[in-house]
Design an enzyme around this catalytic site. Structure first.
Site, short mmCIF file in Angstrom:
data_model
loop_
_atom_site.label_atom_id
_atom_site.label_comp_id
_atom_site.label_asym_id
_atom_site.label_seq_id
_atom_site.Cartn_x
_atom_site.Cartn_y
_atom_site.Cartn_z
N LYS A 75 48.26 40.36 32.77
CA LYS A 75 48.64 39.31 33.72
C LYS A 75 48.60 37.95 33.03
CE LYS A 75 47.51 37.73 38.43
NZ LYS A 75 46.61 37.85 39.59
N SER A 132 48.90 38.44 44.30
CA SER A 132 49.54 37.71 43.24
C SER A 132 49.85 38.54 42.01
CB SER A 132 48.68 36.52 42.82
OG SER A 132 47.50 36.97 42.16
N SER A 173 44.65 40.19 45.67
CA SER A 173 45.73 40.13 44.69
C SER A 173 45.85 41.32 43.75
CB SER A 173 45.60 38.86 43.83
OG SER A 173 46.02 37.74 44.55
#
Lengths: 95, 494
Positions: free
Chosen positions: B79, B159, B183
């Site tokens: 990420k 997210s 998330s």
């Protein structure tokens, strides 16, 4: 509680985010929608409840007060938009 | 040869150990898959091809000569929130333009220590603020899943939308992700993947771009419960550089996966039965309860009375912490600078241009609730409510509950550009209604795919555990996975 246009501008200044005149109304609507949503917290009886400071029952650890890192200013400033002699450069702040 | 990208992490690890294929071949297969898919899915914001092949060559040497780590040669996506030395790290924000850290986050350093290979950096909501991956400066990620008979683009959740989409679409063997309000678990549920947010303090936050420090935790997204367990074992561990990192031994989580739920007590919280909850979610939850009973668990109805206050309290605590954490982006130390007539002008213009609309909105809220005269009414009150939310869970666990079963999300994936969601920020926030309590209490939570809705889209169940008892979540999660016995592979259209 809700915020008025003057408060939106004041928050923008505190947050150091430019709020243009034509953006005030939009911000105001959005902020008030969120403040309206969180208003339900007023229903909760919090008498005698301690505010949470840590989700795990732990003391913050302390380390010895010694230098363990550093000595590479060129790495510290490597990502800055503007530098000179390993200093961050900003617009003049003192006349 | 079979398509190497379709192997689970566990199977890929075995194939590498058995010399069925090399780390270079496995990495090459993923890089080709990324090249073909990324223009359509937008899961990666940076592809580190050369570094991946170099890492793979090193892994091949170790696999041949001994000294191979537990993730040796396994290609991972990272990420964009994790600091990776010399590699694109922008939290999918414009304000961090060009930022390449001089350091490596502890979590990613742990993965490289164990032999993993980095394929690139994954798209996400800007600064992890969002539930649809639409707030990214790099544009939305597209969910590999589509409704039956439809070509409409769906969001992968957020997210960690890039992480979930990449794992689901076979663009990495597994991915790192982070979870502040849901998330990891919400995007896992939207893509038919497994995601676990471990207990606060299990994974070091050092070197991860901060959003809300008292809530942020790293965790993996993977294709199976076992793969998630293998990943979390490597990611976890005490780190002196994070003062909230917990000095506890890391179990071999994979060893707990087949432990079953016989003799466990599974709590079912009545407050999670929300008004207007779709019948499909209700039915899925009931199905999960039946699976637990069939495997020897006892079901107990429990009450978590402050559940409904978790989301409003979160929307005070998280923006408040964000407004403090994101004060550092000022056009001086890194990233974007917009020049102005003086230094204040520079700050204001840089932050107005560098942050997207959702981030600006949350920073404004956070600044307001922390401002003089409002701090007690908002922030202190929210932290008191947080104490009550945590107490609800403590009482349930003290009453003999080993884990809590809930739906993961109130719906399946929705459309990119959904009008209801974009018109009303609060509607978007409601995506996290079942997951956010877990962050507020610092507990571990896992999302496991458990069924499909009428349109054929994946739906997930969530298990919530006691602090530092991720092992029970892997064991119970595996029961869901095994009982559902559904192939959660999206039909390839990209």
């Amino acid at each position: 509680m809700s915020v008025d246009a003057a408060t939106v501008k004041r928050i923008g200044r505190l947050a150091r985010i430019r709020v243009e005149e034509n953006e005030v109304e939009k911000y105001q609507g959005e902020i008030n929608a969120i403040l309206g949503f969180v208003e339900q917290l007023d229903e909760v009886d919090v008498t005698g409840v301690e505010p949470m400071t840590s989700v795990t029952p732990m003391q913050l650890r302390r380390r010895d007060d010694v230098v363990t890192d550093g000595g590479y200013p060129e790495k510290v400033v490597a990502n800055a938009p503007l530098t000179e002699d390993n200093f961050f450069m900003v617009p003049k702040v003192i006349e | 040869m079979t398509d190497l990208t379709k192997l689970t992490l566990a199977a890929a690890r075995k194939g590498l150990a058995d010399k069925a294929f090399s780390a270079t071949e496995l990495t090459g297969a993923y890089l080709s898959a990324i090249d073909a898919a990324n223009p359509k899915l937008n899961a990666y914001v940076a592809i580190t091809r050369e570094k991946a092949l170099e890492d793979a060559a090193v892994s091949d040497k170790r696999l041949a000569n001994g000294g191979a780590g537990p993730l040796e040669g396994i290609p991972l996506g990272i990420k964009d929130l994790f600091g990776t030395q010399g590699v694109h790290t922008q939290a999918a924000s414009h304000i961090l333009d060009g930022f390449k850290p001089e350091y490596e986050s502890t979590v990613t350093a742990n993965l490289w220590r164990d032999g993993a290979v980095m394929l690139g950096k994954l798209n996400m909501d800007e600064f992890a603020m969002g539930s649809s991956n639409e707030t990214s400066y790099y544009g939305p990620v597209v969910n590999p899943w589509r409704s039956n008979g439809s070509n409409a683009q769906l969001v992968p959740g957020g997210s960690s939308g890039g992480s979930a989409a990449a794992v689901s679409a076979w663009l990495c063997a597994a991915a790192t992700a982070t979870d502040t309000g849901g998330s990891i678990r919400q995007p896992a549920a939207f893509t038919g993947t497994v995601g676990i947010k471990p207990t606060y303090g299990r994974c070091s936050r050092w070197g991860v771009v901060a959003f809300a420090s008292s809530l942020d935790q790293a965790g993996p997204i993977a294709r199976t419960v076992e793969d998630a367990a293998i990943m979390l074992t490597s990611m976890s561990g005490f780190d002196a550089k994070d003062s909230t990192s917990v000095d506890l031994a890391v179990p071999d989580f994979a060893a707990a996966v087949e432990r079953g739920v016989k003799g466990l007590t599974i709590g079912i919280p009545r407050e999670y039965r929300m008004d207007g909850m779709p019948d499909e979610i209700e039915a899925l939850w009931k199905q999960g309860i039946d699976w637990m009973v069939a495997e020897g668990a006892t079901i107990k109805d429990i009450s978590l009375p402050h559940t409904k206050y978790a989301l409003p309290a979160y929307y005070i605590v998280a923006p408040a912490e964000a407004s403090s954490n994101l004060a550092r982006y000022d056009g001086v130390k890194y990233g974007l600078r917009v020049t102005g007539k003086d230094i204040t002008d520079m700050y204001e213009l840089t932050r107005a241009k560098g942050f997207g609309a959702e981030v600006r909105r949350r920073l404004m809220i956070g600044t307001y609730v922390l401002s003089a005269g409002y701090y007690d009414a908002y922030y202190v009150r929210a932290q008191k409510v947080r104490t009550l939310i945590k107490r609800d869970f403590e009482l349930a666990f003290a009453d003999g509950v080993d884990a809590i079963l809930t739906p993961a999300t109130p719906s399946a994936a929705f459309g990119v550009g959904d009008e209801d969601m974009s018109a009303d920020p609060v509607k978007m926030y409601l995506n996290d209604i079942f997951t956010v309590t877990v962050n507020m209490a610092g507990l571990p939570g896992i999302a496991v795919p458990a069924g499909k809705d009428a349109a054929g889209l994946p739906l997930g169940l969530q298990l919530i555990g006691k602090p530092f008892d991720e092992e029970t979540l892997f064991a119970a999660g595996r029961v869901i996975e095994r009982s559902a016995a559904i192939d959660f592979s999206p039909a390839k259209w990209w």
